[in-house]
Design an enzyme around this catalytic site. Sequence first.
Site, PDB file in Angstrom:
ATOM      1  N   VAL A   1      24.859  50.330  48.858  1.00 22.60           N
ATOM      2  CA  VAL A   1      25.928  49.685  48.554  1.00 22.60           C
ATOM      3  C   VAL A   1      27.022  50.454  48.317  1.00 22.60           C
ATOM      4  CG1 VAL A   1      24.705  47.483  47.971  1.00 22.60           C
ATOM      5  CG2 VAL A   1      25.074  49.390  46.278  1.00 22.60           C
ATOM      6  N   SER A   2      28.282  50.058  48.889  1.00 23.38           N
ATOM      7  CA  SER A   2      29.433  50.652  48.393  1.00 23.38           C
ATOM      8  C   SER A   2      29.978  50.030  47.145  1.00 23.38           C
ATOM      9  CB  SER A   2      30.656  50.379  49.383  1.00 23.38           C
ATOM     10  OG  SER A   2      30.810  49.290  49.627  1.00 23.38           O
TER      11      SER A   2
END
Length: 490
Positions: free
Chosen positions: A9-10
């Site tokens: 996940v960013s």
Amino acid sequence: MRAALYTRVSTAMQVEDGFSLDAQLDRLRAYCASQGWTIAGVYTDEGQSAKTLERTALKQMIYDMTLRKIDVVLVYKLDRLTRSVVNLYELLQTFDRYTVAFRSATEVFDTTSATGRLFITVVAAMAQWERETIAERSREGQIQMTREGRWSGGNRPFGYHYREGQLTINDPEAAVVREIFQRYCSGQGIATILHWLNHPQRLQLAPNGHWRQWGLKYLLRNPLYAGYVRYGYRIKSVANQRYQGKPLIVRGQHAAIVEEATFSQAQALIKQKATTPRRDGTGKFPLTGVLYCGLCGARMTGFTWTRAKGGVNLRRYYVCVEAQHTRLCPMPLLRQEVVEGEVLAELAFQFEKFAALTSNRPLLDHGVQKKQQITALETQLRDVRKRSKRWMDAFESGHINSSELRQRLDGLKMREQEITLQWQTLQTEPSPTERNELKSILSSFHNTWESANIEEKKQLIHSVIDRIELRPGPKTGRIYSAQVTLTFKT
């Protein structure tokens, strides 16, 4: 098949539905169960971009491939793995090298066939094209906003509010901006204005709590305060940001804080000072250029204090640039003779140390000892990575939750960084032969120093020392002692 579950996940997507780590892992576990696969490991990169392959968990997964622990890599979506065509090709080649397949739980990707590899490459190319198109449209939109006289966005400029797409004057901050321009145009320099802005007894409003040299210079150059908007002031380069030659500057729709004549006068002064020849830089301080503050890391420079009372009395000090300009560093003024005396004493100590090393220990012993230390550190690194893998396995088995996993991995990551730093220090440590050369220089250093002029002293220091970190020692009366740490050139 042994499946490696890769999740990412960013920072901007951590809270979005369907993209959280737990949601991705639930989907991937269900997919493995439907295919009858066993889970070889879970690899998670949290808060990291897909634009680069420099990701901790991704590199660990590739390392495990080399150990033949993985048969297939499973991701939630392709963009969890990468968004770059070049990086995708590199990963596919790595997968092929170790006979590892690639699957997506939500897309029809199968790298076991030529058609599948072609399809996944085309999709990745489209994703990259889409991202570049969005960036291009964003730039075009910013240019159009600038042409219309509207601010094109970014961090809120100091002195203004940004409400409903419009810049309006923030009166308390605007008063500071006007005072800055008035002081600069009246002849005050950057350092003097910084002293005023950051004075502890009369702190002024600041963009990020306090003023720094770069922020003050940027404000003085910004035509926004004269009622203009601009685009293209800085451009990205491979190494850093550089100024663009001809930015787009247009009369803005917002109100100006300073008069245009005042802004023009400031720009003329900036240009005049930029073209004024500087001194040759040798001065009276031979340690400048390699001397750094041990409290904040900033460079240290020389300062001469003159008192005319019954004759001229000169005192020379080394001063931290950050303390001098912003008063944010607590480093006091340190007497030149104290600092240079401590450096000479440390050099004498190092000479004795190197003399003992090169005369009392065979060269082979040092090499063997250094190799043993490096091997021990590499063993510790492998142990830390194994422990990280065990915690990932525990998470995959449901024995710990995701918050506990992150806590454990954060601690292990800090330990890995410490070991890596020690390993790098040993790798760059001077060899016995290099010590002999340094010993030869140091043996005559003191006598050479005493007979050298300032410029020769500076050259002598720079020939053997890469960095000197300076900290204040105990205070005797009004005079601080000095503590130095030397880093020699290798």
